[in-house]
Design an enzyme around this catalytic site. Structure first.
Site, PDB file in Angstrom:
ATOM      1  N   SER A  69       0.858  -1.181   0.000  1.00 28.22           N
ATOM      2  CA  SER A  69       0.000   0.000   0.000  1.00 28.22           C
ATOM      3  C   SER A  69       0.892   1.228   0.000  1.00 28.22           C
ATOM      4  O   SER A  69       1.938   1.244   0.653  1.00 28.22           O
ATOM      5  CB  SER A  69      -0.883  -0.008   1.247  1.00 28.22           C
ATOM      6  OG  SER A  69      -1.334   1.309   1.520  1.00 28.22           O
ATOM      7  N   LYS A 116       0.938  -3.071   5.057  1.00 29.56           N
ATOM      8  CA  LYS A 116       0.024  -3.864   4.239  1.00 29.56           C
ATOM      9  C   LYS A 116       0.711  -4.730   3.200  1.00 29.56           C
ATOM     10  O   LYS A 116       1.693  -4.341   2.583  1.00 29.56           O
ATOM     11  CB  LYS A 116      -0.954  -2.930   3.503  1.00 29.56           C
ATOM     12  CG  LYS A 116      -1.889  -2.195   4.439  1.00 29.56           C
ATOM     13  CD  LYS A 116      -3.194  -2.909   4.632  1.00 29.56           C
ATOM     14  CE  LYS A 116      -3.945  -2.998   3.350  1.00 29.56           C
ATOM     15  NZ  LYS A 116      -5.384  -3.053   3.528  1.00 29.56           N
ATOM     16  N   GLU A 175      -7.660 -10.915  -5.881  1.00 22.40           N
ATOM     17  CA  GLU A 175      -8.853 -10.076  -6.067  1.00 22.40           C
ATOM     18  C   GLU A 175      -9.194  -9.901  -7.544  1.00 22.40           C
ATOM     19  O   GLU A 175     -10.354  -9.941  -7.949  1.00 22.40           O
ATOM     20  CB  GLU A 175      -8.640  -8.711  -5.417  1.00 22.40           C
ATOM     21  CG  GLU A 175      -8.506  -8.786  -3.902  1.00 22.40           C
ATOM     22  CD  GLU A 175      -7.961  -7.485  -3.337  1.00 22.40           C
ATOM     23  OE1 GLU A 175      -8.765  -6.615  -2.979  1.00 22.40           O
ATOM     24  OE2 GLU A 175      -6.726  -7.335  -3.253  1.00 22.40           O
TER      25      GLU A 175
END
Ligand code: ARG
Length: 462
Positions: free
Chosen positions: A282, A288, A295
């Site tokens: 991130s 992160k 996804e």
């Protein structure tokens, strides 16, 4: 030949060229240039057959076949000037062939039409993609088998309703996807076998009066046989629909697995660690590590199934034989194919690289009273209780453990006997997660022996 303003392929009947909007809606060269290699292969086979059957001379066929190779290399080297005025790949190639070899180029289109030509090109293209899907699925299945073999006896929770249900093994869970992708593989193989008939020589729709040899062109292009009805050969696109529906079903499987990887890689689950190679960070939150590939795979089913729906709607209600509607087939299939292959490759990469966190899996496997069914089964097997009664007794014991804030194996024998007096020490043997999975020896069950047997069976197949 006609002047510039009307078409060089059919200008004889036309006094004026098309409106710019007409040209824009009509042209497919922007996308069907992806079928250049297939188009040229089809034309080379056709030219050789025309010479073999005496329809054109050997020297013309020779010039055509060599000229087509020149055109192909121009396309492959990015030197080819595609023209929208020439509408599609078929006419772009033929027009360039004319420039390269002159007069014999005009003999290539004898005994065929763009209708059988495009059906042939598109089939060859889809067939290549079915082969690519087969390789992608095989690679993914092999990656899953490696995971399953390594973790045939690693315990983890099995879920229904995403609530802890019964312990299963990591290997068993991986093998569930092997079964799914294995069926996808068989769908791909079935589709390939069914579609492998040559449309070439069906001509516009009715066949041709030239003494062509359709067997010869079918063989040259790797088809099993010529398609037996010329109307059908130029007008159906069920091979593309079968490709898209096989892709859609596979994409559903991919999306379910992707969703599990998203859940499993979260801080709350920690079942798996995805490799850095298949994760992203991130820009604002330094801690992160995001499962972006999973996804995106989860999302791909949207466009792949969208393509399937779109082509179904294009084909629905079309009268025989060819209609220009069918030009709308290609972009859907191209986009679905690109994304299917990418999703397969990304999933294979993720599965190969990911690490199952054995401790987290084991810790979660024992939570949520996951061996309650084993307890109920013990009451049936050892005490002879009817299952419904055993279910009730077990429910009371689960409620007791819940109120004490402990797991089932932490209840004392006195606790147990307060609910059913005949319970003995022996019950603890079935309350461990490892014993629970070991006991599920029914064919296809989660016992490590069963999982290993399935891994062995699959390894012999792929
Ligand atoms: N570009 C056309 C297609 O993709 C090729 C076939 C055109 N045939 C015709 N009769 N206009 O379908």
């Amino acid at each position: 030949m006609t002047d510039q303003s009307s078409n060089q392929m059919w200008g004889g009947r036309f006094a004026a060229g098309p409106d710019a909007i007409m040209e824009a809606i009509n042209a497919s060269i922007g996308f069907d240039q992806r079928m250049a290699a297939q188009d040229i292969a089809g034309s080379r086979a056709h030219a050789a057959m025309l010479a073999a059957t005496g329809v054109i001379t050997d020297s013309d066929a020779q010039a055509i076949r060599e000229g087509l190779l020149t055109v192909l290399s121009e396309i492959q080297n990015g030197e080819f000037q595609f023209s929208t005025a020439l509408e599609d790949i078929h006419m772009n190639v033929e027009a360039r062939l004319k420039e390269v070899i002159g007069e014999p180029a005009g003999r290539l289109h004898t005994g065929r039409s763009r209708n059988d030509q495009v059906a042939t090109d598109f089939k060859l293209w889809v067939r290549d993609q079915l082969d690519a899907a087969e390789s992608g699925l095989l690679a993914l299945i092999r990656a899953l088998l490696a995971q399953a073999e390594a973790g045939a006896d690693w315990v983890m929770p099995g879920f229904t309703h995403l609530q802890t249900a019964q312990p299963v093994t990591w290997g068993h869970h991986m093998m569930a996807y092997v079964e799914m992708f294995g069926r996808d593989l068989s769908r791909v193989r079935d589709a390939r076998a069914r579609m492998n008939e040559s449309p070439l020589g069906a001509a516009a729709l009715a066949g041709t009066s030239f003494p062509i040899d359709r067997q010869m062109t079918a063989e040259a292009l790797g088809f099993d046989r010529p398609a037996a009805n010329s109307l059908d050969a130029v007008s159906d696109r069920d091979f593309a629909l079968e490709f898209l529906s096989s892709a859609s079903i596979c994409a559903v499987h991919l999306s379910r697995f992707a969703e599990e990887l998203v859940i499993w890689s979260s801080a709350q689950f920690r079942f798996v660690t995805l490799s850095d190679r298949f994760s992203t960070g991130s820009s604002i939150m330094p801690q992160k590590k995001n499962p972006d590939a999973a996804e995106l795979i989860r999302a791909k089913v949207g466009r792949i199934y969208g393509a399937n729906t779109a082509l179904m709607m294009v084909m629905k209600g079309l009268p025989l034989a060819y209609s220009k509607d069918m030009q709308e087939d290609k972009e859907q299939v191209f986009d679905a194919a690109d994304n299917w292959m990418l999703a397969l490759a990304a999933m294979e990469g993720m599965v190969k690289d990911m690490t199952a966190n054995r401790e987290s899996l084991a810790a979660a496997a024992g939570s949520g009273f996951s061996t309650a069914t084993d307890l109920a089964d013990w009451l049936v097997r050892v005490l002879g209780l009817p299952f419904r009664d055993a279910h009730h007794v077990t429910g009371s014991l689960v409620a007791m453990a819940e109120s004490k804030g402990c797991d089932l194996p932490d209840l004392t024998l006195e606790d147990m006997q307060s609910v059913h007096a005949d319970i003995t020490d022996d019950v603890y043997s079935v309350l461990t997660v490892q014993n629970s999975v070991n006991s599920r020896q029914s064919y296809g069950g989660t016992a490590p022996d069963q999982v290993r047997a399935q891994v062995k069976r699959w390894k012999a197949l792929v």
